[in-house]
Design a protein around this motif. Sequence first.
Motif, PDB file in Angstrom:
ATOM      1  N   GLU A 228      -1.373   3.870  27.015  1.00  0.00           N
ATOM      2  CA  GLU A 228      -2.040   4.354  25.796  1.00  0.00           C
ATOM      3  C   GLU A 228      -1.414   3.722  24.546  1.00  0.00           C
ATOM      4  O   GLU A 228      -2.108   3.380  23.594  1.00  0.00           O
ATOM      5  CB  GLU A 228      -1.956   5.886  25.730  1.00  0.00           C
TER       6      GLU A 228
ATOM      7  N   ASN B 152      -6.393  12.947  15.404  1.00  0.00           N
ATOM      8  CA  ASN B 152      -6.498  12.846  16.861  1.00  0.00           C
ATOM      9  C   ASN B 152      -7.971  12.964  17.237  1.00  0.00           C
ATOM     10  O   ASN B 152      -8.727  13.699  16.601  1.00  0.00           O
ATOM     11  CB  ASN B 152      -5.680  13.960  17.515  1.00  0.00           C
TER      12      ASN B 152
ATOM     13  N   GLU C 101      -2.704   0.201  24.275  1.00  0.00           N
ATOM     14  CA  GLU C 101      -4.082   0.180  23.763  1.00  0.00           C
ATOM     15  C   GLU C 101      -4.101   0.408  22.257  1.00  0.00           C
ATOM     16  O   GLU C 101      -4.875  -0.198  21.529  1.00  0.00           O
ATOM     17  CB  GLU C 101      -4.902   1.290  24.429  1.00  0.00           C
ATOM     18  N   HIS C 102      -3.231   1.307  21.816  1.00  0.00           N
ATOM     19  CA  HIS C 102      -3.201   1.633  20.393  1.00  0.00           C
ATOM     20  C   HIS C 102      -2.705   0.431  19.581  1.00  0.00           C
ATOM     21  O   HIS C 102      -3.205   0.164  18.481  1.00  0.00           O
ATOM     22  CB  HIS C 102      -2.310   2.858  20.187  1.00  0.00           C
TER      23      HIS C 102
ATOM     24  N   HIS D 277       4.427  10.485  21.692  1.00  0.00           N
ATOM     25  CA  HIS D 277       3.002  10.803  21.560  1.00  0.00           C
ATOM     26  C   HIS D 277       2.477  11.470  22.836  1.00  0.00           C
ATOM     27  O   HIS D 277       1.677  12.400  22.789  1.00  0.00           O
ATOM     28  CB  HIS D 277       2.196   9.538  21.232  1.00  0.00           C
TER      29      HIS D 277
ATOM     30  N   ASN E 100      -3.747  10.102  17.006  1.00  0.00           N
ATOM     31  CA  ASN E 100      -4.064   9.148  15.923  1.00  0.00           C
ATOM     32  C   ASN E 100      -5.130   8.129  16.341  1.00  0.00           C
ATOM     33  O   ASN E 100      -5.069   6.957  15.942  1.00  0.00           O
ATOM     34  CB  ASN E 100      -2.802   8.390  15.464  1.00  0.00           C
ATOM     35  N   ALA E 101      -6.095   8.590  17.157  1.00  0.00           N
ATOM     36  CA  ALA E 101      -7.100   7.645  17.663  1.00  0.00           C
ATOM     37  C   ALA E 101      -8.012   7.127  16.558  1.00  0.00           C
ATOM     38  O   ALA E 101      -8.548   6.023  16.658  1.00  0.00           O
ATOM     39  CB  ALA E 101      -7.933   8.323  18.750  1.00  0.00           C
TER      40      ALA E 101
ATOM     41  N   GLY F 254      -6.884  11.468  22.096  1.00  0.00           N
ATOM     42  CA  GLY F 254      -5.973  10.372  21.724  1.00  0.00           C
ATOM     43  C   GLY F 254      -5.262  10.696  20.419  1.00  0.00           C
ATOM     44  O   GLY F 254      -5.894  11.036  19.422  1.00  0.00           O
TER      45      GLY F 254
END
Length: 378
Positions: free
Chosen positions: A332, A157, A335-336, A264, A163-164, A161
């Motif tokens: 989000e 993270n 985006e991921h 998430h 798992n960004a 985020g």
Amino acid sequence: MRIDQRISVEFAFPVVFTRGIFSPGNTALPDALGGEPARAFCIVDENVPKHHPALLAQIDTFFTRATSHLTLAAPPLLIPGGEAAKNDFALIERLMAAMLDLRLDRRAYVFVIGGGAVLDAAGLAASLVHRGLRLVRIPTTVLSQNDGGVGVKNGVNFQGGKNALGTFAPPAAVVNDFDFLSTLPDPAWRAGIAEAFKVAIIRDRDFFDWLCRRATAFFSRDAGALEQLVVRCATLHLEHIRTSGDPFEFGSARPLDFGHWAAHKLELLSKFQISHGEAVGAGIALDSAYALERGWISVAEWDRIHRGLVESGLQIWFPELARPELFEGLREFQEHLGGELCVTFPRGIGDRHEVHEIDREAMVRALAVLRKTATEPA
Ligand SMILES: NC(=O)c1ccc[n+]([C@@H]2O[C@H](COP(=O)([O-])OP(=O)(O)OC[C@H]3O[C@@H](n4cnc5c(N)ncnc54)[C@H](O)[C@@H]3O)[C@@H](O)[C@H]2O)c1
Ligand SMILES: [Zn+2]
């Protein structure tokens, strides 16, 4: 001038199920790796030896055995377990520095023993050093044995985020040892059950029926039932990655992330007080309630889904679900994934479809159904 370059690389790794991985006479690990001499470094989730006090001595004996072709480069390194391992980038730097200080090269093995969070964090560090050391995962929780630990991803993270940061990096081998599971705290025991319902609801009706029949056995911590769940769920997970045509997730469809947009966000909104697996239980309940609202599953199917989850010990409602920020989870998630929004929903049980737009009012109704179902007596 233009050259059309095309590269395909085959990845092959064994996923082995065993008991007593480091006990004398167990050859699961050396068999999984082949006989070539190599240096090895072990990273261990500190909560595992706390519950399995003989583990560190067993690791030492295992590597010093005359027959071992693996040499330990240093004593095992213990790191914090749970989401803390993924919330502190300084830990990744520390792990990478240790690997470089020990002069591990691309032939060396990094063994990681622990829950999904430690596997994700140490796996990321190993994938970055010299562009990738050979990673051997030894998952010690239900979720990591049947889902995260058998896959091809790692990550941490970053900047709020989930798992960004992460890489796609298939391991050299995975060895699942059932003996670790007996000491799991209840939330970690239940976490992997949620991922099993996830994959069953969208891929395998027979498995779903079996899970519903065994739900109370999971709740009462029947080890035999849980081990069967782990093997079946891991098999389905591996099959999906092998056959979906998109193991490194270049496209937008992400069926194994069914229920995960809300999950998430729940983890983040609760500051990780709600674990990943527990959040997935509520996330798949919410998206099933939405599927009910949209007519993609019947009332009877919805009843079976929420009963199965609840009877297994999973909570389908958390107060954080009522927060308006929940809906940020959709943006989000998009985006991921990259590209357009693509959320997987069940179509009946055992089948699925992808949806590119969410009807916010229907989702609000689904939240109301979920809250009511969770609070009314069974
Ligand atoms: N890489 C992927 O594809 C993937 C897929 C799914 C989930 N994940 C990630 O996995 C993480 C969740 O993993 P998890 O459910 O294994 O939880 P976890 O790693 O947070 O472990 C839960 C707790 O159990 C402890 N523990 C581990 N093994 C134990 C044992 N044998 N006995 C007693 N305690 C033990 C841990 O130290 C921790 O405190 C999340 O960060 C999630 O994002 C990754
Ligand atoms: Zn998950």
